[in-house]
Design an enzyme around this catalytic site. Structure first.
Site, short mmCIF file in Angstrom:
data_model
loop_
_atom_site.label_atom_id
_atom_site.label_comp_id
_atom_site.label_asym_id
_atom_site.label_seq_id
_atom_site.Cartn_x
_atom_site.Cartn_y
_atom_site.Cartn_z
N ARG A 182 5.12 -6.77 6.34
CA ARG A 182 4.53 -7.58 5.27
C ARG A 182 5.70 -7.90 4.33
O ARG A 182 6.71 -8.42 4.81
CB ARG A 182 3.37 -6.81 4.60
CG ARG A 182 2.37 -7.76 3.94
CD ARG A 182 1.20 -7.05 3.29
NE ARG A 182 1.59 -6.31 2.11
CZ ARG A 182 0.73 -5.64 1.32
NH1 ARG A 182 -0.55 -5.63 1.61
NH2 ARG A 182 1.16 -4.99 0.26
N LYS B 260 -6.45 -3.14 -7.54
CA LYS B 260 -6.77 -4.42 -6.88
C LYS B 260 -8.09 -4.35 -6.10
O LYS B 260 -8.76 -5.36 -5.93
CB LYS B 260 -5.62 -4.86 -5.98
CG LYS B 260 -5.47 -4.01 -4.74
CD LYS B 260 -4.32 -4.49 -3.86
CE LYS B 260 -4.24 -3.62 -2.63
NZ LYS B 260 -2.92 -3.56 -2.02
C1 LIG Z 1 -2.58 -2.22 -2.05
C2 LIG Z 1 -1.24 -1.69 -2.27
C3 LIG Z 1 -1.06 -0.33 -2.56
C4 LIG Z 1 -2.21 0.65 -2.61
O1 LIG Z 1 -2.65 0.95 -1.32
P1 LIG Z 1 -3.84 2.00 -1.06
O2 LIG Z 1 -3.91 2.11 0.40
O3 LIG Z 1 -5.06 1.39 -1.68
O4 LIG Z 1 -3.44 3.25 -1.74
C5 LIG Z 1 0.22 0.11 -2.80
N1 LIG Z 1 1.27 -0.74 -2.77
C6 LIG Z 1 1.14 -2.04 -2.50
C7 LIG Z 1 2.35 -2.90 -2.48
C8 LIG Z 1 -0.12 -2.56 -2.23
O5 LIG Z 1 -0.24 -3.87 -1.95
#
Ligand SMILES: *Cc1c(COP(=O)(O)O)cnc(C)c1O
Length: 365
Positions: free
Chosen positions: A131, A36
């Site tokens: 969240r 993402k």
């Molecule tokens: C963005 C996200 C991740 C990845 O997080 P990082 O800190 O980039 O490793 C993992 N799980 C969810 C649900 C996320 O939204």
């Protein structure tokens, strides 16, 4: 160069992925690479897969579509809880999704039944980061209803930390996740394939051997992309921090005062900035601005340069200490943090240049 550009070193991303995957594998943890932060850039996903991640996850359906259309053949995971309005597309394009609402699970179930395509689900529980996720005391009744839905398989329990509330993963909260999973398994006669505990904030916990054994899945983005753990953003040993660099060109270089001249109101973005009077300084104007990137997340590679601020289209640097070695037309390189990377990847004004591509054209192949 007509505008700013971002270089993407796919070899470094592959190397970073391998470092993280090796660490996780040594502790019985499988890694989904998260794209993402790079808008589902297909070549970045492929570099992660070469580095050993077993699947790719992204938060947006548009990025998922981009990955699929580019022919990325991996198992795909939707990591933002799906919108009710898009359950058909979700079932049609990803193998796994993270979920926290029964209404949406019902929708996914109906979509899976309609299309005859199986869909796997990891239910998210909220351990305090506030969240997404079912609050732990509501988990049992939630799961009891969820497992009754036809067409979808509840393959695991997950949680996400360090994103909204900044809650750090610990042996204590990860054990709570495992205990929640065990309770659900016992009460409902299930056997979860995945306990999806963590993201880049958990590397330290994993490395020191304090991650509970049952946690066997991690969703990792930033540590692979930028080579940092995310509790304190320290560089992670054995990874590169410069797989992404942002480059902009000097458009104007002049000696001017350090404090604006005249009566002052708001700036272009409605703020009233303050200025310290340091006399005349050498000011460089670059062709990148707040429309392209999160300025606060940029660090010039040349430590003699300091960012003074930016409007939509200009970045202003104090170049006094680099006097004589910087000229109009020069390119200045910056290291982006995660926020700056996301913004630069999203901006259509920032050209993306993947590194092996440059190498190919150099060799004429
Ligand atoms: C963005 C996200 C991740 C990845 O997080 P990082 O800190 O980039 O490793 C993992 N799980 C969810 C649900 C996320 O939204």
């Amino acid at each position: 160069m007509a505008g700013p550009y971002l270089t993407i070193d796919l070899g470094k991303i592959e190397h970073n992925a391998k470092t993280i995957v090796d660490l996780c594998r040594a502790h019985g943890i499988e890694v989904t690479g998260i794209t993402k932060g790079v808008c589902g850039h297909p070549e970045v996903a492929i570099a992660m897969l070469r580095g050993g991640v077993s699947s790719i996850g992204d938060s947006r359906m548009r990025n998922i579509r981009r990955l699929r259309q580019a022919g990325v053949a991996a198992r795909l995971m939707l990591i933002r809880v799906p919108p009710l309005s898009a359950v058909d597309e979700v079932v049609g394009s990803v193998e796994i999704s993270l979920n926290s609402e029964l209404a949406i699970l019902s929708g996914l179930s109906a979509a899976a039944e309609r299309t005859g395509k199986a869909h796997d689900v990891i239910v998210m529980t909220d351990l305090g980061d506030l969240r997404e996720g079912v609050w732990p005391d509501a988990l049992l009744p939630f799961m009891a209803d969820a497992v009754k839905l036809p067409g979808i398989r509840i393959i695991g329990l997950g949680t996400n930390l360090s994103c909204f509330g900044g809650v750090v993963p610990s042996e204590e909260n990860m054990s709570r996740l495992v205990a929640c999973a065990r309770q659900v398994e016992e009460d409902l006669g299930l056997d979860f394939e995945w306990i999806s505990g963590c993201n880049s904030s958990a590397l330290e916990l994993i490395a020191v051997g304090r991650m509970p054994k049952r946690v066997n899945h991690a969703r990792i983005g930033e540590a692979i992309l930028l080579g940092r753990e995310t509790v304190r953003r320290r560089p992670w040993a054995g990874t590169y921090q410069d797989a992404f660099l942002l480059h902009a060109e000097v458009l104007e270089l002049k000696r001017k005062p350090s404090v604006p001249v005249g009566e002052r109101g708001e700036d272009a973005f409605g703020a009233t900035p303050r200025f310290a009077d340091r006399g005349d300084i050498d000011r460089a104007l670059l062709n990148i601005g707040r429309e392209d990137v999160d300025i606060g997340g940029l660090t010039p590679l040349d430590r003699r340069l300091t960012i003074l601020g930016a409007s939509s289209g200009y970045l202003i640097l104090d170049a006094t200490q680099a006097k004589g070695s910087i000229h109009v037309g020069d390119e200045i390189a910056f290291s982006p943090n995660y926020a700056a990377l996301v913004a630069a990847m999203t901006s259509e004004y920032v050209e993306k240049r993947t590194m092996p591509e440059a190498a190919r054209s150099e060799t004429g192949a």
